[in-house]
Scaffold this motif. Structure first.
Motif, PDB file in Angstrom:
ATOM      1  N   TYR A  26      12.873 -26.076  -6.774  1.00 62.25           N
ATOM      2  CA  TYR A  26      13.946 -25.307  -6.129  1.00 62.25           C
ATOM      3  C   TYR A  26      15.286 -25.735  -6.719  1.00 62.25           C
ATOM      4  O   TYR A  26      15.405 -26.793  -7.348  1.00 62.25           O
ATOM      5  CB  TYR A  26      13.936 -25.534  -4.617  1.00 62.25           C
TER       6      TYR A  26
ATOM      7  N   TYR B 258      19.523 -26.170  -5.914  1.00 67.31           N
ATOM      8  CA  TYR B 258      20.555 -26.280  -4.882  1.00 67.31           C
ATOM      9  C   TYR B 258      21.866 -26.668  -5.545  1.00 67.31           C
ATOM     10  O   TYR B 258      21.947 -27.684  -6.238  1.00 67.31           O
ATOM     11  CB  TYR B 258      20.168 -27.318  -3.838  1.00 67.31           C
ATOM     12  N   GLU B 259      22.864 -25.807  -5.353  1.00 64.35           N
ATOM     13  CA  GLU B 259      24.202 -26.003  -5.928  1.00 64.35           C
ATOM     14  C   GLU B 259      24.127 -26.234  -7.431  1.00 64.35           C
ATOM     15  O   GLU B 259      24.742 -27.150  -7.986  1.00 64.35           O
ATOM     16  CB  GLU B 259      24.932 -27.156  -5.240  1.00 64.35           C
TER      17      GLU B 259
ATOM     18  N   VAL C 167      19.866 -26.212   4.920  1.00 70.84           N
ATOM     19  CA  VAL C 167      20.259 -24.974   4.239  1.00 70.84           C
ATOM     20  C   VAL C 167      18.997 -24.363   3.623  1.00 70.84           C
ATOM     21  O   VAL C 167      18.227 -25.058   2.957  1.00 70.84           O
ATOM     22  CB  VAL C 167      21.302 -25.247   3.151  1.00 70.84           C
TER      23      VAL C 167
ATOM     24  N   ASN D 211      18.475 -28.343 -10.365  1.00 68.52           N
ATOM     25  CA  ASN D 211      17.063 -28.138 -10.080  1.00 68.52           C
ATOM     26  C   ASN D 211      16.418 -29.413  -9.518  1.00 68.52           C
ATOM     27  O   ASN D 211      16.707 -30.523  -9.966  1.00 68.52           O
ATOM     28  CB  ASN D 211      16.311 -27.715 -11.349  1.00 68.52           C
TER      29      ASN D 211
ATOM     30  N   VAL E 245      16.838 -22.287   1.007  1.00 67.37           N
ATOM     31  CA  VAL E 245      16.870 -21.874  -0.400  1.00 67.37           C
ATOM     32  C   VAL E 245      15.500 -21.321  -0.764  1.00 67.37           C
ATOM     33  O   VAL E 245      14.521 -21.513  -0.043  1.00 67.37           O
ATOM     34  CB  VAL E 245      17.232 -23.045  -1.344  1.00 67.37           C
ATOM     35  N   LYS E 246      15.454 -20.652  -1.906  1.00 70.14           N
ATOM     36  CA  LYS E 246      14.193 -20.130  -2.412  1.00 70.14           C
ATOM     37  C   LYS E 246      13.571 -21.135  -3.379  1.00 70.14           C
ATOM     38  O   LYS E 246      14.229 -21.647  -4.272  1.00 70.14           O
ATOM     39  CB  LYS E 246      14.395 -18.796  -3.127  1.00 70.14           C
TER      40      LYS E 246
ATOM     41  N   PRO F  15      19.937 -33.499  -1.070  1.00 67.36           N
ATOM     42  CA  PRO F  15      19.113 -32.361  -1.522  1.00 67.36           C
ATOM     43  C   PRO F  15      17.670 -32.720  -1.868  1.00 67.36           C
ATOM     44  O   PRO F  15      16.824 -31.831  -1.969  1.00 67.36           O
ATOM     45  CB  PRO F  15      19.867 -31.867  -2.769  1.00 67.36           C
TER      46      PRO F  15
END
Length: 202
Positions: free
Chosen positions: A127, A129-130, A97, A133, A99-100, A162
């Motif tokens: 970064y 995710y959900e 996935v 951090n 992400v930035k 992640p």
């Protein structure tokens, strides 16, 4: 027959042989045997040198072929690892996935050799995710800072883990496989040339 006797180290027998066949005294037979011995020795030395030369060539050929096999083996291992990394990255991208992320800092260390030392920089990315951090320290370093602190970057995240990420840049994705592919091709080619050349000589 006298030549054979002298070559076997039976000089006295050669003297006796001359006495019997030529009906000459011992002194004359000895002089004749010594003269014949002097003529034979250079030929024996030349044959010995030729044999030693051939043995050295065969030994050198074996060493050369062995070195060639070692280089080819190392090269093929490098190519196999490069191929595996490319495949692994492609499989990772299929399920990842995007992400930035952001470059938050650089870790530095000194890389030294006999003649000089260089400061190497390793970027650290942050970064989310959900809603959580994460921090990721790059697996590649450079003697120049490839990013600026605060610079946004695209990061691919494994949704099942992640913490497992891949920064979507050439350095992170393709530098190591490219380097291994180049070195593997070079080693394999040099090893094949060495093996083929020494194989023909042998």
């Amino acid at each position: 027959h006298a030549i054979d006797l002298i070559e076997m180290g039976e000089k006295l027998e050669a003297v006796r042989y001359f006495q019997e066949v030529l009906a000459i005294d011992a002194e004359q037979a000895l002089l004749l045997a010594e003269k014949l011995e002097q003529e034979i020795e250079p030929e024996l030395d030349l044959q010995g040198l030729q044999q030693k030369g051939e043995e050295m060539k065969r030994s050198g050929a074996k060493v050369g072929r062995l070195v060639g096999l070692i280089f080819m083996s190392i090269g093929m291992v490098m190519l196999a690892v490069a191929g595996y990394l490319i495949y692994a990255h492609q499989q990772f991208e299929k399920n990842a996935v995007g992400v930035k992320g952001t470059v938050v800092e650089f870790q530095s260390y000194i890389s030294s050799n006999d003649n000089s030392s260089t400061t190497m920089y390793t970027p650290v990315f942050e970064y989310a995710y959900e809603g959580k951090n994460y921090t990721y320290v790059s697996t590649s370093s450079s003697n120049v800072k490839e990013y600026a602190v605060g610079e946004p970057v695209a990061i691919l995240v494994d949704p099942e883990n992640p913490d497992d990420v891949l920064v979507n840049s050439f350095m992170e994705k393709w530098f190591v496989p490219t380097l291994l592919g180049f070195m593997g091709t070079l080693f394999t080619g040099l090893g094949y040339v060495a093996y083929a050349v020494f194989g023909k000589k042998s």
